[in-house]
Motif scaffolding. Structure first.
Motif, PDB file in Angstrom:
ATOM      1  N   THR A 126       0.837  -1.192   0.000  1.00 38.58           N
ATOM      2  CA  THR A 126       0.000   0.000   0.000  1.00 38.58           C
ATOM      3  C   THR A 126       0.879   1.252   0.000  1.00 38.58           C
ATOM      4  O   THR A 126       1.963   1.258   0.580  1.00 38.58           O
ATOM      5  N   THR A 127       0.408   2.289  -0.673  1.00 41.44           N
ATOM      6  CA  THR A 127       1.158   3.546  -0.725  1.00 41.44           C
ATOM      7  C   THR A 127       0.224   4.704  -0.375  1.00 41.44           C
ATOM      8  O   THR A 127      -0.966   4.491  -0.143  1.00 41.44           O
ATOM      9  N   ASP A 128       0.782   5.915  -0.383  1.00 36.78           N
ATOM     10  CA  ASP A 128      -0.066   7.081  -0.104  1.00 36.78           C
ATOM     11  C   ASP A 128      -1.031   7.345  -1.252  1.00 36.78           C
ATOM     12  O   ASP A 128      -1.981   8.102  -1.102  1.00 36.78           O
ATOM     13  N   LYS A 129      -0.783   6.706  -2.418  1.00 38.35           N
ATOM     14  CA  LYS A 129      -1.684   6.878  -3.558  1.00 38.35           C
ATOM     15  C   LYS A 129      -2.623   5.701  -3.740  1.00 38.35           C
ATOM     16  O   LYS A 129      -3.522   5.741  -4.575  1.00 38.35           O
ATOM     17  N   ALA A 130      -2.384   4.622  -3.024  1.00 40.98           N
ATOM     18  CA  ALA A 130      -3.218   3.422  -3.166  1.00 40.98           C
ATOM     19  C   ALA A 130      -3.391   2.783  -1.798  1.00 40.98           C
ATOM     20  O   ALA A 130      -2.464   2.176  -1.273  1.00 40.98           O
ATOM     21  N   TYR A 131      -4.600   2.946  -1.225  1.00 43.07           N
ATOM     22  CA  TYR A 131      -4.848   2.408   0.116  1.00 43.07           C
ATOM     23  C   TYR A 131      -5.101   0.907   0.084  1.00 43.07           C
ATOM     24  O   TYR A 131      -5.136   0.261   1.111  1.00 43.07           O
TER      25      TYR A 131
ATOM     26  N   CYS B  78      -5.657  -1.826   5.233  1.00 44.12           N
ATOM     27  CA  CYS B  78      -5.617  -1.844   6.688  1.00 44.12           C
ATOM     28  C   CYS B  78      -6.607  -2.885   7.204  1.00 44.12           C
ATOM     29  O   CYS B  78      -7.724  -2.992   6.709  1.00 44.12           O
ATOM     30  N   ASN B  79      -6.170  -3.677   8.192  1.00 48.72           N
ATOM     31  CA  ASN B  79      -7.048  -4.710   8.752  1.00 48.72           C
ATOM     32  C   ASN B  79      -7.875  -4.201   9.931  1.00 48.72           C
ATOM     33  O   ASN B  79      -8.679  -4.938  10.471  1.00 48.72           O
ATOM     34  N   HIS B  80      -7.672  -2.981  10.314  1.00 54.15           N
ATOM     35  CA  HIS B  80      -8.453  -2.334  11.373  1.00 54.15           C
ATOM     36  C   HIS B  80      -8.481  -3.165  12.655  1.00 54.15           C
ATOM     37  O   HIS B  80      -9.522  -3.709  13.040  1.00 54.15           O
ATOM     38  N   CYS B  81      -7.301  -3.269  13.271  1.00 52.60           N
ATOM     39  CA  CYS B  81      -7.112  -4.073  14.490  1.00 52.60           C
ATOM     40  C   CYS B  81      -8.021  -3.592  15.616  1.00 52.60           C
ATOM     41  O   CYS B  81      -8.342  -2.409  15.706  1.00 52.60           O
ATOM     42  N   ASN B  82      -8.378  -4.531  16.502  1.00 53.44           N
ATOM     43  CA  ASN B  82      -9.125  -4.160  17.707  1.00 53.44           C
ATOM     44  C   ASN B  82      -8.270  -3.277  18.612  1.00 53.44           C
ATOM     45  O   ASN B  82      -8.749  -2.323  19.210  1.00 53.44           O
ATOM     46  N   GLU B  83      -6.999  -3.658  18.732  1.00 49.84           N
ATOM     47  CA  GLU B  83      -6.059  -2.841  19.501  1.00 49.84           C
ATOM     48  C   GLU B  83      -4.913  -2.448  18.575  1.00 49.84           C
ATOM     49  O   GLU B  83      -3.882  -3.106  18.530  1.00 49.84           O
ATOM     50  N   PRO B  84      -5.106  -1.380  17.817  1.00 51.21           N
ATOM     51  CA  PRO B  84      -4.158  -1.057  16.752  1.00 51.21           C
ATOM     52  C   PRO B  84      -2.787  -0.630  17.279  1.00 51.21           C
ATOM     53  O   PRO B  84      -2.699   0.204  18.179  1.00 51.21           O
ATOM     54  N   ALA B  85      -1.745  -1.230  16.701  1.00 50.91           N
ATOM     55  CA  ALA B  85      -0.379  -0.868  17.082  1.00 50.91           C
ATOM     56  C   ALA B  85      -0.055   0.547  16.624  1.00 50.91           C
ATOM     57  O   ALA B  85       0.678   1.269  17.297  1.00 50.91           O
TER      58      ALA B  85
ATOM     59  N   PRO C 246       1.894  -4.353  12.298  1.00 54.66           N
ATOM     60  CA  PRO C 246       2.353  -5.700  11.993  1.00 54.66           C
ATOM     61  C   PRO C 246       2.043  -6.114  10.552  1.00 54.66           C
ATOM     62  O   PRO C 246       2.534  -7.140  10.085  1.00 54.66           O
ATOM     63  N   PHE C 247       1.211  -5.348   9.848  1.00 53.12           N
ATOM     64  CA  PHE C 247       0.845  -5.719   8.478  1.00 53.12           C
ATOM     65  C   PHE C 247       1.464  -4.782   7.433  1.00 53.12           C
ATOM     66  O   PHE C 247       1.107  -4.858   6.258  1.00 53.12           O
TER      67      PHE C 247
ATOM     68  N   PHE D 197     -11.302   2.494   6.109  1.00 52.64           N
ATOM     69  CA  PHE D 197     -12.550   1.719   6.124  1.00 52.64           C
ATOM     70  C   PHE D 197     -13.690   2.561   5.531  1.00 52.64           C
ATOM     71  O   PHE D 197     -14.853   2.372   5.879  1.00 52.64           O
ATOM     72  N   CYS D 198     -13.351   3.521   4.647  1.00 56.75           N
ATOM     73  CA  CYS D 198     -14.340   4.456   4.086  1.00 56.75           C
ATOM     74  C   CYS D 198     -15.204   5.036   5.195  1.00 56.75           C
ATOM     75  O   CYS D 198     -16.424   5.191   5.041  1.00 56.75           O
ATOM     76  N   TYR D 199     -14.593   5.342   6.331  1.00 57.28           N
ATOM     77  CA  TYR D 199     -15.362   5.711   7.520  1.00 57.28           C
ATOM     78  C   TYR D 199     -16.225   6.946   7.307  1.00 57.28           C
ATOM     79  O   TYR D 199     -17.436   6.930   7.539  1.00 57.28           O
ATOM     80  N   GLU D 200     -15.599   8.026   6.839  1.00 55.95           N
ATOM     81  CA  GLU D 200     -16.319   9.299   6.741  1.00 55.95           C
ATOM     82  C   GLU D 200     -17.459   9.251   5.736  1.00 55.95           C
ATOM     83  O   GLU D 200     -18.530   9.807   5.960  1.00 55.95           O
TER      84      GLU D 200
END
Lengths: 176, 304
Positions: B85-90, B110-117, B153-154, B174-177
């Motif tokens: 992944t890069t700043d141009k490709a999530y 991004c795997n969106h960890c429960n407890e993100p490092a 870790p990923f 996660f396309c949150y907004e």
């Protein structure tokens, strides 16, 4: 509550109409089906239903137990061995075009009985998993545009065709 | 006089005591206790379904208003190398040659960890884990230290080098907004023709994943990747081959990354408060046995 009731009435009416259109005309089996319910980036598909029937003979390969065909999947056969032809046989009659809306997720969670039909793919997934999976096995066309040509908005989102990145110089050499 | 060995022993004892007090005192925050928000959303990725069409990459680029790609998104030549992944490709799709079973594709994001490092490593608190499960960040407070890139870790967060005035880390949100906040699935999930990705409540997806394995044990390896890895992730994977073969670390720890340093970090304040007093004491003891104070002053003066 009233809105829900109205939605249900509309859904039932829709299902009835679909039934009328797809089952009652002629022999009840359409020779050609235009699949155009999800054409955002691609044109619709003129699906040659008759040719597929002639090639496969087994309706259950695509329609599961709904046409009354003998089901081969032992898990389905537990309930649908003799369940006969169903009122709804079309793909979109069961597979939702919007499988991930909050309402759809709630429906899936509260489904009764809770055991079966739980992990049902959406309409687009049903088409592609069914078609591509079989086409791979039977050497049918598997490329995206073999079945449906990409349209203008498709080219735009894929940055392809007339929207392709300008490559006057090689992209590798411009990268330091 | 205290010799070096005794001194170190003393320090160690202090540290251990501090650590045990710390652990016992905040059991509620003990490692791995947070299993995600109850209504956390997630995505179940079924690698057996992916055909490598790269539609997800195109949809992500469009949804997040990312810069134009170097190559069209239907160009399959990108599969010649393993991309990240890069700043141009999530999100990027990679191709994996797998013995006996020709090829598999895996989309990475991004795997969106429960407890993100990334979140725990960020000292300006730029990251947030939302109740919907998304790990988002505030680029306005990001100072560009890139600790999150090292912590992840990923290997997901990427760094935007193109803007010298506004340095920022960039990654899938996660396309949150635009979507997940409003109950809609992420753009990649929606566009996928093969429904490789199933969007839903994480708790439901865990059941669904195990059900798929149970009902088709010959198709899948008996593991839902991301259910337990690094404390659990919102994005979870099913595969027909060992996860090592599709670029996912099969020996990832089940404890969140923060657990590796939590106990140690707990001792740091102790050290900071105990050491000055300890050293002062030692200094006083050491200088007490020496001759007169005057001599000491004289020595110090000499040294300077």
């Amino acid at each position: 509550m009233r809105a829900v009731k109205r939605q249900m009435i509309m859904a039932v009416t829709g299902a009835m109409l679909m039934l009328v259109s797809s089952v009652c005309f002629g022999s009840g089996i359409p020779d050609e089906i235009t699949i155009n319910s999800i054409q955002k980036y691609y044109s619709g598909v003129n699906f040659n239903h008759a040719a597929h029937i002639n090639n496969l003979k087994d309706c259950g390969l695509c329609h599961h137990h709904t046409t009354g065909a003998q089901v081969s999947d032992p898990n389905c056969a537990r309930c649908h061995k003799n369940s006969g032809a169903q009122a709804v046989v079309s793909c979109k009659g069961c597979h939702s075009a919007t499988p991930f809306t909050p309402e759809a997720l709630k429906l899936q969670r509260d489904q009764q009985p809770p055991l079966y039909h739980k992990d049902q793919v959406g309409l687009k997934g049903a088409y592609h998993l069914g078609c591509v999976g079989c086409h791979e096995k039977m050497q049918g066309p598997t490329g995206c545009q073999d079945c449906h040509k990409r349209n203008e908005s498709g080219d735009k989102i894929f940055h392809s065709g007339s929207y392709a990145p300008k490559t006057t110089d090689t992209p590798k050499s411009s990268h330091h | 006089m205290i010799d070096r060995r005794d001194f170190l022993k003393g320090c160690l004892a202090c540290g251990v005591t501090a650590a045990s007090i710390g652990v016992a005192g905040k059991n509620a925050f003990a490692a791995g206790s947070f299993e995600g928000y109850p209504d956390s959303m997630g995505v179940l990725v079924d690698l057996t379904r992916c055909v490598g069409c790269r539609s997800c990459e195109a949809a992500c680029n469009d949804e997040q208003n990312l810069p134009d790609p170097d190559l069209p998104f239907d160009d399959k030549s990108v599969f010649k190398e393993q991309r990240r992944t890069t700043d141009k490709a999530y999100t990027v799709v990679n191709k994996y040659e797998v013995a006996n079973k020709d090829t598999l594709f895996r989309k990475m994001q991004c795997n969106h960890c429960n407890e993100p490092a990334c979140l725990t490593s960020c000292f300006v608190n730029a990251y947030t884990k939302t109740k919907e499960g998304a790990v988002i960040y505030n680029s306005k407070v990001c100072v560009g230290c890139r600790n999150c890139m090292i912590a992840c870790p990923f290997n997901i967060p990427a760094y935007s080098y193109s803007s010298p005035t506004n340095p920022m880390v960039k990654k899938c949100i996660f396309c949150y907004e635009t979507r997940v906040k409003n109950g809609r699935p992420p753009a990649c999930v929606e566009i996928c023709p093969q429904q490789v990705m199933t969007f839903g409540h994480r708790a439901d997806l865990i059941k669904m994943g195990h059900d798929r394995i149970t009902s088709n044990p010959a198709k899948y390896v008996d593991k839902l990747y991301g259910e337990k890895e690094v404390g659990g992730t919102s994005w979870m994977y099913l595969s027909s081959v060992d996860f090592d073969k599709v670029g996912l670390d099969n020996h990832m720890q089940n404890e969140p990354i923060i657990s590796n340093v939590k106990d140690f970090l707990g001792t740091v304040p102790m050290v900071l408060s105990i050491w000055p007093a300890l050293f002062t004491g030692i200094h006083l003891l050491a200088t007490k046995n020496k001759g007169g104070h005057g001599d000491h002053d004289h020595e110090e003066g000499d040294e300077q």
